[in-house]
Design a protein around this motif. Structure first.
Motif, PDB file in Angstrom:
ATOM      1  N   GLN A  84      -8.448  -4.102   3.411  1.00 41.57           N
ATOM      2  CA  GLN A  84      -8.691  -2.735   3.862  1.00 41.57           C
ATOM      3  C   GLN A  84      -8.124  -1.715   2.890  1.00 41.57           C
ATOM      4  O   GLN A  84      -8.761  -0.695   2.602  1.00 41.57           O
ATOM      5  CB  GLN A  84      -8.078  -2.536   5.248  1.00 41.57           C
ATOM      6  CG  GLN A  84      -8.818  -3.262   6.360  1.00 41.57           C
ATOM      7  CD  GLN A  84      -8.096  -3.156   7.685  1.00 41.57           C
ATOM      8  OE1 GLN A  84      -7.271  -2.273   7.887  1.00 41.57           O
ATOM      9  NE2 GLN A  84      -8.398  -4.068   8.602  1.00 41.57           N
ATOM     10  N   ASN A  85      -6.940  -1.972   2.366  1.00 41.36           N
ATOM     11  CA  ASN A  85      -6.332  -0.998   1.456  1.00 41.36           C
ATOM     12  C   ASN A  85      -7.013  -0.991   0.094  1.00 41.36           C
ATOM     13  O   ASN A  85      -7.017   0.040  -0.582  1.00 41.36           O
ATOM     14  CB  ASN A  85      -4.834  -1.272   1.321  1.00 41.36           C
ATOM     15  CG  ASN A  85      -4.048  -0.751   2.509  1.00 41.36           C
ATOM     16  OD1 ASN A  85      -3.760   0.433   2.610  1.00 41.36           O
ATOM     17  ND2 ASN A  85      -3.708  -1.646   3.437  1.00 41.36           N
ATOM     18  N   LEU A  86      -7.591  -2.110  -0.302  1.00 40.94           N
ATOM     19  CA  LEU A  86      -8.437  -2.089  -1.491  1.00 40.94           C
ATOM     20  C   LEU A  86      -9.625  -1.156  -1.269  1.00 40.94           C
ATOM     21  O   LEU A  86     -10.015  -0.399  -2.161  1.00 40.94           O
ATOM     22  CB  LEU A  86      -8.922  -3.502  -1.824  1.00 40.94           C
ATOM     23  CG  LEU A  86      -7.936  -4.422  -2.538  1.00 40.94           C
ATOM     24  CD1 LEU A  86      -8.538  -5.826  -2.667  1.00 40.94           C
ATOM     25  CD2 LEU A  86      -7.563  -3.873  -3.907  1.00 40.94           C
ATOM     26  N   MET A  87     -10.195  -1.227  -0.055  1.00 47.91           N
ATOM     27  CA  MET A  87     -11.315  -0.348   0.281  1.00 47.91           C
ATOM     28  C   MET A  87     -10.881   1.115   0.250  1.00 47.91           C
ATOM     29  O   MET A  87     -11.547   1.969  -0.364  1.00 47.91           O
ATOM     30  CB  MET A  87     -11.845  -0.696   1.678  1.00 47.91           C
ATOM     31  CG  MET A  87     -12.949   0.230   2.165  1.00 47.91           C
ATOM     32  SD  MET A  87     -13.274   0.052   3.940  1.00 47.91           S
ATOM     33  CE  MET A  87     -11.776   0.777   4.636  1.00 47.91           C
ATOM     34  N   ASP A  94      -7.072  11.064  -3.814  1.00 49.65           N
ATOM     35  CA  ASP A  94      -5.821  11.803  -3.719  1.00 49.65           C
ATOM     36  C   ASP A  94      -4.655  10.923  -4.140  1.00 49.65           C
ATOM     37  O   ASP A  94      -4.519   9.791  -3.683  1.00 49.65           O
ATOM     38  CB  ASP A  94      -5.615  12.296  -2.284  1.00 49.65           C
ATOM     39  CG  ASP A  94      -4.338  13.093  -2.151  1.00 49.65           C
ATOM     40  OD1 ASP A  94      -3.342  12.518  -1.647  1.00 49.65           O
ATOM     41  OD2 ASP A  94      -4.327  14.265  -2.565  1.00 49.65           O
ATOM     42  N   ASP A  95      -3.789  11.430  -5.019  1.00 54.93           N
ATOM     43  CA  ASP A  95      -2.695  10.618  -5.578  1.00 54.93           C
ATOM     44  C   ASP A  95      -1.735  10.134  -4.509  1.00 54.93           C
ATOM     45  O   ASP A  95      -1.343   8.954  -4.483  1.00 54.93           O
ATOM     46  CB  ASP A  95      -1.932  11.422  -6.632  1.00 54.93           C
ATOM     47  CG  ASP A  95      -2.741  11.623  -7.900  1.00 54.93           C
ATOM     48  OD1 ASP A  95      -3.719  10.869  -8.089  1.00 54.93           O
ATOM     49  OD2 ASP A  95      -2.411  12.532  -8.683  1.00 54.93           O
ATOM     50  N   PHE A  99      -1.039   6.106  -3.468  1.00 50.82           N
ATOM     51  CA  PHE A  99       0.227   5.372  -3.538  1.00 50.82           C
ATOM     52  C   PHE A  99       0.659   4.863  -2.162  1.00 50.82           C
ATOM     53  O   PHE A  99       1.290   3.806  -2.062  1.00 50.82           O
ATOM     54  CB  PHE A  99       1.316   6.255  -4.142  1.00 50.82           C
ATOM     55  CG  PHE A  99       1.178   6.423  -5.631  1.00 50.82           C
ATOM     56  CD1 PHE A  99       1.402   5.349  -6.485  1.00 50.82           C
ATOM     57  CD2 PHE A  99       0.806   7.630  -6.180  1.00 50.82           C
ATOM     58  CE1 PHE A  99       1.266   5.483  -7.860  1.00 50.82           C
ATOM     59  CE2 PHE A  99       0.673   7.780  -7.549  1.00 50.82           C
ATOM     60  CZ  PHE A  99       0.898   6.708  -8.393  1.00 50.82           C
ATOM     61  N   LEU A 100       0.325   5.600  -1.100  1.00 46.84           N
ATOM     62  CA  LEU A 100       0.625   5.125   0.253  1.00 46.84           C
ATOM     63  C   LEU A 100      -0.160   3.854   0.547  1.00 46.84           C
ATOM     64  O   LEU A 100       0.370   2.885   1.116  1.00 46.84           O
ATOM     65  CB  LEU A 100       0.291   6.211   1.270  1.00 46.84           C
ATOM     66  CG  LEU A 100       0.677   5.924   2.727  1.00 46.84           C
ATOM     67  CD1 LEU A 100       2.182   5.810   2.870  1.00 46.84           C
ATOM     68  CD2 LEU A 100       0.129   7.013   3.641  1.00 46.84           C
ATOM     69  N   GLU A 101      -1.424   3.861   0.161  1.00 43.08           N
ATOM     70  CA  GLU A 101      -2.268   2.678   0.386  1.00 43.08           C
ATOM     71  C   GLU A 101      -1.852   1.517  -0.507  1.00 43.08           C
ATOM     72  O   GLU A 101      -1.937   0.358  -0.115  1.00 43.08           O
ATOM     73  CB  GLU A 101      -3.737   3.051   0.162  1.00 43.08           C
ATOM     74  CG  GLU A 101      -4.281   3.960   1.262  1.00 43.08           C
ATOM     75  CD  GLU A 101      -5.453   4.808   0.812  1.00 43.08           C
ATOM     76  OE1 GLU A 101      -5.805   4.729  -0.385  1.00 43.08           O
ATOM     77  OE2 GLU A 101      -6.003   5.543   1.650  1.00 43.08           O
ATOM     78  N   LEU A 102      -1.398   1.845  -1.726  1.00 45.18           N
ATOM     79  CA  LEU A 102      -0.890   0.799  -2.611  1.00 45.18           C
ATOM     80  C   LEU A 102       0.339   0.134  -1.996  1.00 45.18           C
ATOM     81  O   LEU A 102       0.486  -1.095  -2.039  1.00 45.18           O
ATOM     82  CB  LEU A 102      -0.541   1.386  -3.980  1.00 45.18           C
ATOM     83  CG  LEU A 102       0.047   0.402  -5.007  1.00 45.18           C
ATOM     84  CD1 LEU A 102      -0.945  -0.719  -5.319  1.00 45.18           C
ATOM     85  CD2 LEU A 102       0.455   1.140  -6.284  1.00 45.18           C
TER      86      LEU A 102
END
Length: 325
Positions: A84-87, A94-95, A99-102
């Motif tokens: 999901q976070n790759l998606m 947005d930067d 980074f939150l998703e990373l």
């Protein structure tokens, strides 16, 4: 059945499997209603398929041990989080969001690592899984809390805008609750007994590749090479290592006056008697590739002599001698 494995009369794995199944189906329906063949869409659907399939698997195999179900669930959730976070990282430019998703992706990978480690026999604390899940929960609720507390957005509006995340939040909360159960946080009585039995079995069996080097075999067979002891009941002794996946020390002692050799198998070195096992040796016979030690009442043990591990099946360390024809 252990009380920690049930909630009322319902098994914990059943609750966990049902929660995963409902969550996965819910997201699959939402996603398939507006599906495209873009790569990010395929990742999203794939993540929900993983959750749904593992939830169904756990429900079908509801007699599995709670720990196995919980760590299997961890693998599924971790895999879904990564996908999901790759998606989201593909869609969001947005930067700060990136980074939150990373960070969430890294947490998903950690969840996979911890769960896989347990399933493959490594000692993984459930606290690591619990902390990882708790951080994932914070990542979901913190933006909503900041909207409510800082931007003063009405709670009802926040719920309407973020309703899609609530099933996943419920799944995380259920999973976190299960991770606090005694059968997960600590070993159950049955599992402690099984682990102790495995330890005892290890005292009476050698590894498949366990062996003694020719040099050590020569020392064992030559009484003149043994260390003479001054005072005490032991006249002389020699210790050698049986090499293998789980190496042990074999200590031979000749006692003063009786002429019998006493051997002790130690799995914590020559200076420790933890899990040691003692047997008497009345005769030793050396062959090209082994030494056979005979004791009273037909008990004997055969140790391989080799420079390299000999591949073979797991053999009993102590067994009865077969009567001669």
């Amino acid at each position: 059945m252990n009380d920690s494995e049930t909630i009322g009369k319902v098994r914990v794995v059943t609750v966990l499997g049902a929660t995963m199944l409902v969550t996965g189906i819910y997201y699959l329906i939402l996603r398939l209603m507006d599906f495209s063949d873009e790569f990010d869409e395929i990742l999203a659907v794939g993540s929900y398929v993983v959750i749904t399939a593992v939830g169904l698997w756990i429900l079908i195999h509801k007699e599995m041990r709670m720990r196995e179900g919980v760590y299997l669930c961890g693998l599924a959730i971790g895999t879904a989080i990564v996908m999901q976070n790759l998606m989201f990282m593909i869609l969001d430019l947005d930067d700060m969001t990136f980074f939150l998703e990373l960070g969430s992706l890294v947490l998903g990978a950690m969840l996979i690592l911890f769960a896989a480690g347990f399933l493959f026999g490594y000692q993984i604390s459930s606290k690591r899984l619990l902390i990882t899940v708790a951080i994932e929960i914070l990542i979901i609720i913190m933006p909503m809390f900041l909207d409510w507390y800082v931007k003063v957005v009405p709670a009802l509006t926040i719920i309407k805008e973020n309703y899609v995340q609530f099933p996943l939040l419920i799944l995380f909360l259920v999973y976190g609750f299960v991770l606090t159960r005694d059968g997960i946080r600590n070993l159950s009585v049955k599992e402690r007994i099984e682990r102790n039995l495995d330890s005892i079995e290890g005292m009476f069996h050698s590894d498949a590749d366990m062996y003694m080097t020719p040099e050590d075999a020569d020392r064992v067979m030559d009484p003149g090479a043994w260390t003479r002891m001054e005072g005490g009941p032991v006249e002389s002794e020699v210790s050698v290592v049986l090499h293998g996946e789980h190496s042990v020390t074999l200590l031979f002692q000749r006692m003063r006056g009786d002429g019998i050799i006493h051997a002790i198998v130690l799995n914590n070195g020559p200076d420790s008697f933890i899990q040691g096992f003692r047997f008497d040796i009345s005769e030793s016979i050396r062959n090209d590739d082994s030494i056979t030690f005979y004791g009273p009442r037909g008990v004997f043990t055969r140790v391989r002599v080799s420079e390299v591990p000999a591949k073979s099946r797991r053999i009993p360390l102590f067994r009865k001698a077969e009567p001669e024809a």
